[in-house]
Structures are given as C-alpha cells and as structure tokens.
Design an enzyme around this catalytic site. Sequence first.
Site, short mmCIF file in Angstrom:
data_model
loop_
_atom_site.label_atom_id
_atom_site.label_comp_id
_atom_site.label_asym_id
_atom_site.label_seq_id
_atom_site.Cartn_x
_atom_site.Cartn_y
_atom_site.Cartn_z
N ASN A 97 12.05 -13.00 -1.21
CA ASN A 97 11.84 -12.69 0.21
C ASN A 97 13.18 -12.37 0.84
O ASN A 97 14.03 -13.25 1.00
CB ASN A 97 11.19 -13.90 0.88
CG ASN A 97 10.88 -13.63 2.35
OD1 ASN A 97 11.37 -12.66 2.94
ND2 ASN A 97 10.07 -14.50 2.93
N CYS A 136 -7.27 -9.79 10.94
CA CYS A 136 -6.73 -9.11 9.76
C CYS A 136 -6.57 -7.63 10.05
O CYS A 136 -7.45 -7.00 10.63
CB CYS A 136 -7.67 -9.37 8.58
SG CYS A 136 -7.95 -8.01 7.47
N GLY A 173 0.80 -1.22 0.00
CA GLY A 173 0.00 0.00 0.00
C GLY A 173 0.83 1.27 0.00
O GLY A 173 0.42 2.29 -0.56
#
Lengths: 396, 396
Positions: free
Chosen positions: B131, B232, B64
């Site tokens: 990662n 969440c 985001g």
Amino acid sequence: MRERLVAMMNPAAGAASRSKIKDMSAEVVDNNPYSRLMALQRMGVVENYERIRDYSVAIVGIGGVGSVAAEMLTRCGIGRLLLYDYDTVELANMNRLFFRPEQVGMTKTDAAVQTLSGINPDVVLESYSLNITTVKGFETFLASLKAQSSHERSTGVNLVLSCVDNYEARMVVNQACNELGQTWMESGVSEDAVSGHIQLLVPGETACFACAPPLVVASGVDERTLKREGVCAASLPTTMGVVAGLLVQNALKYLLNFGQVSRYLGYNSLKDYFPAMEMRPNPQCSNPACVLRQKEYMESKPARDAAAKTKMEAEASTENECPVHLDNEWNISVVDDETETSSIRNTPDILPEGLVRELPDADSYAGPAAPVSSSAIDDDDDLEELQRQLDALNAS
Amino acid sequence: MRERLVAMMNPAAGAASRSKIKDMSAEVVDNNPYSRLMALQRMGVVENYERIRDYSVAIVGIGGVGSVAAEMLTRCGIGRLLLYDYDTVELANMNRLFFRPEQVGMTKTDAAVQTLSGINPDVVLESYSLNITTVKGFETFLASLKAQSSHERSTGVNLVLSCVDNYEARMVVNQACNELGQTWMESGVSEDAVSGHIQLLVPGETACFACAPPLVVASGVDERTLKREGVCAASLPTTMGVVAGLLVQNALKYLLNFGQVSRYLGYNSLKDYFPAMEMRPNPQCSNPACVLRQKEYMESKPARDAAAKTKMEAEASTENECPVHLDNEWNISVVDDETETSSIRNTPDILPEGLVRELPDADSYAGPAAPVSSSAIDDDDDLEELQRQLDALNAS
C-alpha cells in the site's frame, strides 16, 4: 474455409470456475459478480439492469475488436451471445487483447467460448465457425439470426455487432440485416492501426452500408504507405480496445435505454479527435432490401409519432415520482425531420473534419450470392479520385 | 494491509506457453507475435518500434483500468513492467476485463503476473503487493522507481501510470513523481461508471495533481445519487476499457515519439463527448517539490530552446529523404508560452464544457506521512459550492 456449427457448447476445457447465478443481485458483497453492474440502477444510470439477461447479441468477426466486445458483454451478463468467425488463433494475433498463446491452432470461436464460459457461465454462448461470405455460410448466418432460442421466449437477436476486417463481409452483414430489418452496429480499425470508428445502422431509418461509400477516419499518415500488395496490416491492442469499448458502450445504451446512442463516432488516436455525424438513407440505394425498409419506415410514421407522444406524456406525468431519470433521446427524437430522406451520398464536401470516404462507391455490390469482385473495388479511376481527396486531406 | 515485495517473479502457474524471442522481427508469418506491431514502422507511424523493449513503465493500481493497461503494454512488448497493488481478486471484480474467477483470493499483482507472463514471456515483470499510502509502502515505492534494473543499463522508469481509485493514492503518486522529477499519467473513472479521463503530468512543466482541484468529466447523472455513505460504486468494462486504451495509447505516443500526446482528455460515455485541455503549473502550489521542479524548468529554458532549434533544423534537412514522417508536436512545442506560468486554479469559469472540479481544493494535503483526513475532503461549505456548480452543469 470450414463451415462448422457448434451450438450451445460449453467445452470441458472452459469449465466454469464459479457456479451459475439464477437472479442478479445488487448486494454489496465480495462474491457477487453483478454488484457493480446492479449499482448502475441505484446511481440512476439504468432503470432496469437485469433486463440485459433477456437480450441476444450476435458478434460477427471474433478478432481484435470482436473478441474484446464479446468479453465485455459476457462480463456485463448479456443473456445470449452468437459468435461468428472462420479463422484460427495464431501467435500473430497476440498483439491484441483476449486470445492466449496456448490457444494457437484452435478456431477463434472455440477459443472464445472456452475463455468466455470460464468467465461467466450465466451467458448462453452459440459458436458458428463459418464464413458468412459463402452462399452456404450466408444461409446459416441468416437462419441463426432468425432462429428461436432455447434461452428466451422471443425469436431472433436484439442487435448484431459487425467486427469484421473487410468490405465484402460488411456488405454481407448489411444484406442480412436489411433483409431482416435488423438493427446493427458496424466497427472498423484502419490498416495503420491508429484510427477507427463505430456506426449504428437501423434499416430504413439510417443509411445502410450500401447507401454511400463507407466513411473512415483520416489518420494523417500518408495513405500511399498503406494497402500495398502483400503488406501486412498493423494493429494495436489500444486502438482495438478503445473501438471495442465504444462499440459495446453504444450497444449497452441502445439495449438498456440510457444516454445517447451514437450514430457515427470516429477515433483518430494520433490527435485524440472523435468526429461524430449522422447519415440518412439514400432513396436510390442499390440494395433493394434497404429501399423496401425505407418505404416501410415512411409508412409507419403516424404510428411512431403517436407512440412517441404517448411515451412523452407518460414520462411527463411520472417525472415527479422518479427524480433521477435519463431521457433516451434516441427513442424520442423520431418525430423530427424523418419525412426528409435526403442523402449525403452526392455531397462529400459536407463531411465533418477528419472523415473521408473509404471507397468511391458501393453501387456495384450485388449481394452475398454474387460477391463483389476485387476488380470492381480496385477501379482505377475511382481510386485515383479517392487518392486525390486523401492527399488533400493529409496535406491540410 | 500486507506489504510484500515479489520481484522478478514468474510463478509456475503462469508458465510461458511460447518461448522467449530475442529480437523483434517484422516478418509476416503466423507464428510471429510482433509482426503487426513492427508493421507500424513500414506504415510510417513509428520510426523505431523495437525501442519499446528499452522502456520501463510502472503501473500503480491493478484494478479495472490498471490491469487492462498492463495487458496492453505486455502485448505491445514493453521492456519492463512494475505493478503495484495491495488488494486481492474478488468475484465482485468480474464485471471488468482481465481477472478470471479462478484467480479469486490471489493478490491482484500475483494474478496479473500469472496472466501476463503467460501472454508474453519477453516482458520483465516486477510485482509489488503493498500500500503506497503507508510510510513504509511509500518508501518501497520510491526506492523501486529509482532502482537499477537488471533489465537494462539505465536506472529508473520511463513513465508512471496511475490507475488508482482514490484521491489519497493519487496525491502519493504525485508526491513521489514531483520528488523524482518523474513524468506520469493519471487516469480515473467516475463512481457512476459512465465517464473518465486521462492526464499527463510533467513535474515543473504542467500542473501537478496538487496545483489545482482535480478535474473530472460531468456525466449529467444527478450527483446527489452518488457518494452516499456505504454505497458501492458502479463500474463497467466498457468505460474502463476505453480509459485504459486511451491511457496506454497516450503512453505509446509519449514513449515511441509519434502523434500528439494529450495533456488532459475526458470521456463522457452518455454523450460520447471527449473534452480536452491543458493545465499550467500553479506557482503557489502547496507541494514544495512541485515548486522546485517549476523553478528548474524555468532555468533550463535556454538549453531547451537550443535543443529544439537544432532538432527542427535537422528534421528540415532530412525531410526529403524521409517523406513519411510525423512530427512529434509534443517535443517541439516547448518554445512557446513557457515563461508564462499562470494557473487556471482561481478561474474555474474557463473550464471547457463538460469538465468540473472533483474537489474544492488540494491545499490541505501534506504528503504521504500525514495523509489528508476525510474530514478535510468533506468540508461542508466547499462541497456545497461544488454541488451548486454540478447542479448548474447538469441543468444546462
């Protein structure tokens, strides 16, 4: 200046790439676009997030701030968006977020509807490609703000966001909102691209845009380099993204009743300084609709006090049942000070540090049917006085 | 966790819809995507805007915040962007800006390259789908930060932006940047979506991420509702857009040498409050590379003082020729206080209002080869102490 109305359009080019969703769900699964928003309820931030679907927001000016504001509200799942602009997309707009090079030549409203309907087909989009500062454009603008929507039972819009880039258009939005008693939020970014602001305007309760010369954030950049004839304004995606984010955050707090709604918030990016203040209405405001709204606001004080008292009592009695609850200070703070309508108009010295008047005075403006002439804005004496203020501020 | 390296890719799906531009022009014409950026020079904000093409920026975490930061830098015409993420796009990401529903299932780095190369084909994009918290991922990450680029003569990157969403990944970025002596900026958004922060980290000169427990902005929301097992996190496009805007604005100020670069800037959206502070390095930092960088920084003080003096004298002598000039206080303020390396680590009471420690201590972290276990972070005693601090702050 084309004036074209494209209502409820969903062009084929922007065909939705997901199907519509009937009810917002809080289910934590990868294919739920609303899970992270509905989580605001579980986190105790918002009491009823899904109420956002009942709301209509009008955005005037779909440029560097307005387009990002529209995308944020679309991704938040707002019920209905009304978009106003008369301009077309150019490559020169590509240094700000939202529009893409392949949209060059489209009207900004059409390009916005194309992108937004692809992002979230649940949002009802109304696109108005018109200039609100013309007589005919203003009539269409006013009518569209009042119109019954097929989307919901209630008429009108819940909030107007002004994202225009000039004084005349702001005064037209001010005129429309004063006439309708419509709450709106104003936004702006400086011509040197490094500062901006947002402001809440509630007709009768706060200063309107004509009550006092507009406030802008002093950037510290020498203002003599700005506003030369024919010089193109600078802009940055960062400043415009921050202003759009602060604007829509304020809109969400106002609509969904959480946190504190800011009255005026400035952003000086060179110093990361954020001045805040409040502005009361001016009883001698040159805008007759503003004076009328002020009178109504004063007259409705007893009813407001009673409602606020009832609400506070109800909240006090349910407080133990709902341990996680944020008071909306905006809604319950109306009992104080409101009989005093003193204006800061004639006392520029009380401005918070870092804020200056953009223009010397707004009295000369007479409404959209007779837009202010550029000579009235460019009054030499007033500008000289303003320049002295700016110089003093920049030198400090 | 896939580890896939896609370097210098320009997928067909993201084919540029404008041709490349060799030199940035300030010409004010509709088809010049750089006119509003080059105007920053004429406005006296930036001395040499086109220098942005010489710079390489690495963005770790394309979520985001990172995706919006990447779009802003792309639209600003940055020379080269290195993008790191191992995740794929889901519909659950659609409540934040940037990704579109039709990109669901793509890796975030591939989807980002697709969108960004369409927006500005002049930017060299390197995409790393890996990662960084795995041993192999860390090695690739470190090597890519050091690598010679085909884009320019210099090696390495000019700035790393951390836009990850967890403590472990931040500690890995910290480790890499301490080893390389690489300046970086950290960013974060709270799990309740209503606050965030940015922070500048200069190895040896400022606190590193392991020097003290991380600072976060107190939102006022009851923290007991947060961080439940399996819950969440909430997120909002507004908060993330504001944090990305503040982050990239700080990056532009740092790279293009204008305004004041913020050391730590918080954002509390419920109150529109923006706490700022500075953090000195901790001489007892648990990270050996940080202690080594501190030693080097101390030893280079005489050379830095001499350079600063020369620069100030040069600026003083040319001041009359360039009336519009902004001092970069960041670069010339290094002569003060730097021999004092006291840390605020053991004096949490001097934190500015609205800031709290996110975690009790960072000492237990041992580098990417042996990531901190979740039990170390969840130490009950420390968390209880933290909870007491949070409760006191929320109650005030």
